[in-house]
Design an enzyme around this catalytic site. Sequence first.
Site, PDB file in Angstrom:
ATOM      1  N   ALA A  85      50.743 102.814 -55.869  1.00 31.54           N
ATOM      2  CA  ALA A  85      51.707 101.902 -56.495  1.00 31.54           C
ATOM      3  C   ALA A  85      50.994 100.943 -57.425  1.00 31.54           C
ATOM      4  O   ALA A  85      49.819 100.612 -57.225  1.00 31.54           O
ATOM      5  CB  ALA A  85      52.484 101.126 -55.432  1.00 31.54           C
ATOM      6  N   ASP A  86      51.718 100.500 -58.446  1.00 39.05           N
ATOM      7  CA  ASP A  86      51.158  99.535 -59.388  1.00 39.05           C
ATOM      8  C   ASP A  86      52.282  98.684 -59.961  1.00 39.05           C
ATOM      9  O   ASP A  86      53.420  99.169 -60.112  1.00 39.05           O
ATOM     10  CB  ASP A  86      50.400 100.237 -60.522  1.00 39.05           C
ATOM     11  CG  ASP A  86      49.587  99.259 -61.348  1.00 39.05           C
ATOM     12  OD1 ASP A  86      48.537  98.814 -60.859  1.00 39.05           O
ATOM     13  OD2 ASP A  86      50.002  98.927 -62.470  1.00 39.05           O
ATOM     14  N   THR A  87      51.964  97.436 -60.291  1.00 41.07           N
ATOM     15  CA  THR A  87      52.958  96.494 -60.800  1.00 41.07           C
ATOM     16  C   THR A  87      52.405  95.729 -61.987  1.00 41.07           C
ATOM     17  O   THR A  87      51.252  95.301 -61.972  1.00 41.07           O
ATOM     18  CB  THR A  87      53.368  95.487 -59.704  1.00 41.07           C
ATOM     19  OG1 THR A  87      53.925  96.194 -58.593  1.00 41.07           O
ATOM     20  CG2 THR A  87      54.398  94.492 -60.225  1.00 41.07           C
TER      21      THR A  87
END
Length: 208
Positions: A85-87
């Site tokens: 995941a990445d934001t």
Amino acid sequence: MLGQASSSLSIVDRLLLASASPRRRGLLEQMELSLPVETLPTDTDESTPAGWLPAQIVEQLALRKARAAREAIPDRETTALIIGADTVVVSAGTVLGKPEDAEAARQMLQQLQGSWHEVYSGIALLHSGSGETLLRHRVTRVHMKPLDANRIERYIASGEPMDKAGSYGIQGLGALLVEEIEGCYFNVVGMSLTLLSDMLSHFGVETL
């Protein structure tokens, strides 16, 4: 309970989170999944080409983390479903990641205060055996309160901004800075649970 992927017919008997983030681990625990969840932090290059759009950035970095985790597990491991995941935060067309130092955090917060911005979170699922991947992202709009210099300095002094995209954490003290959101709250924390649930079902992993 074992999962059976509908498309690859690959057995899934555990989930592997390619992240050291306690926030994302906590989100997975909220789902009360029937499969065991383990974490495997990865040290990956998070640089991206200048022309990439925010959606491409978060999806590809999430995939990069998942692939790094796959490389780190034993060759015999063929039944794990890896979650990357990445934001990022996007303000007036500018992509904001994690601040390098207090001055970078200060500049980000000054840019975000009193205005709307978008939070993009990408999720990558990668089956350790088959190599099958699934990429998705979600966007949430956030309006931050007007902040004076003193309030920004107090928040920076708390230390919370330093490992957060956009220099704030909505699940912590940063909640006091947010006036309104449009979309998924958990997406701002770091991973949309409804999106992840839909993606897991593709691999035969049941959620509520």
